[in-house]
Design a protein around this motif. Structure first.
Motif, PDB file in Angstrom:
ATOM      1  N   MET A  26      35.079  12.789  46.040  1.00 56.13           N
ATOM      2  CA  MET A  26      34.483  13.396  47.118  1.00 56.13           C
ATOM      3  C   MET A  26      33.841  13.866  47.548  1.00 56.13           C
ATOM      4  O   MET A  26      33.149  14.485  47.251  1.00 56.13           O
ATOM      5  N   SER A  27      34.160  13.550  48.714  1.00 53.47           N
ATOM      6  CA  SER A  27      32.380  14.369  49.794  1.00 53.47           C
ATOM      7  C   SER A  27      32.749  15.727  49.473  1.00 53.47           C
ATOM      8  O   SER A  27      34.281  16.499  49.839  1.00 53.47           O
ATOM      9  N   PRO A  28      31.748  16.442  50.437  1.00 56.74           N
ATOM     10  CA  PRO A  28      31.508  17.630  50.955  1.00 56.74           C
ATOM     11  C   PRO A  28      32.891  18.326  51.690  1.00 56.74           C
ATOM     12  O   PRO A  28      33.374  18.667  51.783  1.00 56.74           O
ATOM     13  N   ALA A  29      32.178  17.167  52.716  1.00 56.44           N
ATOM     14  CA  ALA A  29      33.558  17.493  53.999  1.00 56.44           C
ATOM     15  C   ALA A  29      35.167  17.614  53.241  1.00 56.44           C
ATOM     16  O   ALA A  29      35.635  18.364  54.083  1.00 56.44           O
ATOM     17  N   ALA A  30      35.577  16.486  52.526  1.00 58.34           N
ATOM     18  CA  ALA A  30      36.713  16.311  52.122  1.00 58.34           C
ATOM     19  C   ALA A  30      36.993  17.572  50.888  1.00 58.34           C
ATOM     20  O   ALA A  30      38.633  17.973  51.602  1.00 58.34           O
ATOM     21  N   TRP A  78      36.178  20.485  51.654  1.00 60.10           N
ATOM     22  CA  TRP A  78      36.634  21.972  52.427  1.00 60.10           C
ATOM     23  C   TRP A  78      37.014  21.799  53.087  1.00 60.10           C
ATOM     24  O   TRP A  78      37.855  22.935  53.343  1.00 60.10           O
ATOM     25  N   ALA A  79      38.237  20.631  53.461  1.00 58.57           N
ATOM     26  CA  ALA A  79      39.395  20.294  53.943  1.00 58.57           C
ATOM     27  C   ALA A  79      40.243  20.232  53.052  1.00 58.57           C
ATOM     28  O   ALA A  79      41.843  21.413  53.633  1.00 58.57           O
ATOM     29  N   VAL A  80      40.448  19.988  52.109  1.00 63.85           N
ATOM     30  CA  VAL A  80      40.885  20.092  51.296  1.00 63.85           C
ATOM     31  C   VAL A  80      41.354  21.738  50.547  1.00 63.85           C
ATOM     32  O   VAL A  80      42.553  22.623  51.226  1.00 63.85           O
ATOM     33  N   SER A  81      40.203  22.525  50.493  1.00 66.45           N
ATOM     34  CA  SER A  81      40.134  23.691  49.927  1.00 66.45           C
ATOM     35  C   SER A  81      40.712  24.631  51.377  1.00 66.45           C
ATOM     36  O   SER A  81      41.203  25.930  50.793  1.00 66.45           O
ATOM     37  N   LEU A  82      40.212  24.217  52.871  1.00 62.54           N
ATOM     38  CA  LEU A  82      40.970  25.174  53.259  1.00 62.54           C
ATOM     39  C   LEU A  82      42.566  25.146  53.434  1.00 62.54           C
ATOM     40  O   LEU A  82      42.990  25.975  53.571  1.00 62.54           O
ATOM     41  N   ALA A  83      43.072  23.864  53.469  1.00 62.87           N
ATOM     42  CA  ALA A  83      44.497  23.626  53.295  1.00 62.87           C
ATOM     43  C   ALA A  83      45.260  24.581  52.488  1.00 62.87           C
ATOM     44  O   ALA A  83      46.665  24.517  52.357  1.00 62.87           O
ATOM     45  N   THR A 122      36.827  19.186  40.768  1.00 59.59           N
ATOM     46  CA  THR A 122      37.334  18.052  41.484  1.00 59.59           C
ATOM     47  C   THR A 122      35.690  18.810  42.860  1.00 59.59           C
ATOM     48  O   THR A 122      35.951  18.109  44.584  1.00 59.59           O
ATOM     49  N   GLY A 123      35.547  20.373  43.055  1.00 63.57           N
ATOM     50  CA  GLY A 123      34.665  20.803  44.128  1.00 63.57           C
ATOM     51  C   GLY A 123      35.356  21.351  45.040  1.00 63.57           C
ATOM     52  O   GLY A 123      35.204  21.896  46.053  1.00 63.57           O
ATOM     53  N   THR A 124      36.999  22.059  44.591  1.00 66.12           N
ATOM     54  CA  THR A 124      38.065  22.761  45.641  1.00 66.12           C
ATOM     55  C   THR A 124      38.170  23.375  44.858  1.00 66.12           C
ATOM     56  O   THR A 124      38.293  23.871  44.228  1.00 66.12           O
ATOM     57  N   ARG A 155      25.891  14.003  46.664  1.00 64.69           N
ATOM     58  CA  ARG A 155      27.316  14.031  47.176  1.00 64.69           C
ATOM     59  C   ARG A 155      26.618  14.141  48.909  1.00 64.69           C
ATOM     60  O   ARG A 155      27.445  14.192  49.569  1.00 64.69           O
ATOM     61  N   HIS A 156      25.267  15.188  48.767  1.00 70.53           N
ATOM     62  CA  HIS A 156      24.901  15.211  50.021  1.00 70.53           C
ATOM     63  C   HIS A 156      24.019  14.027  50.816  1.00 70.53           C
ATOM     64  O   HIS A 156      23.703  13.375  50.535  1.00 70.53           O
ATOM     65  N   PRO A 157      24.710  14.074  52.268  1.00 74.26           N
ATOM     66  CA  PRO A 157      24.571  13.160  53.260  1.00 74.26           C
ATOM     67  C   PRO A 157      22.671  12.644  52.957  1.00 74.26           C
ATOM     68  O   PRO A 157      21.711  11.430  53.433  1.00 74.26           O
ATOM     69  N   ARG A 158      22.080  13.673  52.647  1.00 73.60           N
ATOM     70  CA  ARG A 158      20.618  14.021  53.280  1.00 73.60           C
ATOM     71  C   ARG A 158      20.710  15.464  51.849  1.00 73.60           C
ATOM     72  O   ARG A 158      20.088  15.682  51.955  1.00 73.60           O
TER      73      ARG A 158
END
Length: 416
Positions: A1-5, A7-12, A75-77, A303-306
């Motif tokens: 799972m990407s970092p953005a995903a 975070w989105a899952v964690s917020l929800a 999972t990072g979530t 997992r980070h783009p850069r």
């Protein structure tokens, strides 16, 4: 799972969990008051009931903390976004060890304590505002809310463990990885996969730009691939996700007692370079040169783009992305981020386990992306073109019984 995903899952999950917890706890508290079950208790008994309810709440919170820690590591979530924030910030600085887990636990606990404030305001505000609600009823409401929260935390923890247990086929790098076990299982001798890989690297690095820094991305706790570039690189930069792996490398650099013995791999590297009978002095000289050239140990996260704030004319990433995830889409994402560190016209050298769904370390199975040469070729296009005349080499190793894979992929490619 990407970092953005993540975070989105964690917020929800945080929003849903907070609403559900508050609604359930308030309903239990109000229901207990309305039922009249504790109406005949004296004030002292009501206070005792409240204290007992807090003890139950602490037990429920403890279960929630453990489940949240497992969820973050796997999972990072998280179902608590502040806990995830504390975990991520601490992990970036100190690694995914005890400090990160403690930070996540503190943030989780602080949030849960803060959730108690509205209950107190509602209960005692109502008691002050109207004579219909007594102080004891307010305390009973709080006790009931605590019991409801304890039940909710326990149920959520059980659900989390069930889901993780059902989907977690592999061990976790954050919680299960032991560098010493990996070194013992794979690097006591030069095994077939490394016989091929080191020979490949020695030959491929002849195409690297000389007297320039070389990055090794995803070294693990190992150095066996690094000796091949010591005479070519101006500096050697080693990156890995786990601080424990980098610490193991640092022990070798410092000649610490008990550091892993890489001399058999150095000797084989020299043989691949054309020296059929390297002397002990020549092996030591290559070790010393390698130590002198290693100037940077850095934590990286694919997992980070850069992953790093610079690029390199040569990047080596062997058995990294494919051995870090069991999901092919995630592997492709990792590869895109790693290859993004190669300068235009630069050289990228990689090795991967072919059609491996999991490899064993210390009796635990870690994930494999189950890729083959077609997957690797697709991940490199259109930015890279394989340099070998046959494209990507497939080397049988017959190590399925010992480690969980039977062949490896070797590829050298140049960025357009």
């Amino acid at each position: 799972m990407s970092p953005a995903a993540a975070w989105a899952v964690s917020l929800a999950a945080t929003a849903a969990s907070t609403y559900a917890l508050d609604a359930w706890a308030a309903a239990v508290g109000a229901g207990l008051v309305a039922s009249g079950l504790l109406a005949d208790l004296g004030h002292r008994s009501v206070v005792v009931f409240l204290l007992v309810s807090y003890a139950a709440w602490v037990f429920g919170l403890r279960a929630g903390l453990q489940a949240n820690g497992s969820l973050l590591a796997a999972t990072g979530t998280s179902t608590n976004v502040l806990s995830k924030l504390a975990y991520d910030l601490t992990r970036r600085r100190f690694g995914a060890g005890r400090a990160a887990r403690l930070a996540a636990a503190v943030a989780y606990t602080g949030t849960e304590i803060a959730k108690e404030v509205p209950y107190y305001l509602a209960a005692f505000g109502a008691a002050v505002a109207t004579e219909a609600i007594t102080t004891d009823q307010a305390l009973i409401f709080l006790g009931g809310a605590n019991l409801g929260a304890a039940f909710y935390e326990g149920a959520l923890a059980r659900l989390t463990r069930t889901v993780l247990g059902r989907h977690r086929r592999h061990a976790s790098f954050d919680t299960d990885w032991v560098p010493g076990e990996y070194l013992t299982d794979y690097y006591r001798t030069v095994e077939p996969d490394e016989i091929a890989t080191i020979a490949f690297l020695v030959d491929a690095l002849r195409q690297a730009e000389r007297d320039q820094p070389i990055l090794y991305f995803g070294t693990g706790p190992t150095l066996h691939h690094v000796f091949a570039c010591a005479e070519t690189a101006s500096e050697i930069h080693l990156g890995d996700y786990l601080p424990e792996n980098l610490a193991e490398i640092q022990r070798w650099i410092e000649r610490a007692p008990g550091a892993h013995d890489w001399r058999p791999f150095v000797r084989y590297t020299l043989q691949c370079e054309g020296n059929p009978w390297p002397t002990d002095a020549e092996v030591t000289a290559r070790e010393d040169l390698t130590r002198a050239k290693i100037t940077t140990l850095v934590r990286v996260d694919a997992r980070h783009p850069r992953p790093l704030n610079r690029s390199y004319p040569t990047v080596v990433s062997a058995y990294c992305a494919d051995s870090a995830t069991g999901d092919r889409a995630t592997w492709q994402l990792f590869m895109r981020h790693i290859t993004g560190l190669v300068q235009p016209g630069g050289l990228f050298l990689t090795a991967a386990l072919r059609r491996c769904r999991g490899y064993t370390v210390g009796g635990k199975t870690f994930p494999g992306a189950d890729i083959d040469e077609r997957d690797l070729r697709g991940a490199l296009r259109p930015d890279f073109e394989p340099l070998h005349e046959e494209g990507i080499e497939v080397i049988p190793t017959a190590q399925h019984g010992a480690h969980g894979y039977a062949a490896i992929l070797l590829c050298r490619a140049r960025r357009a």
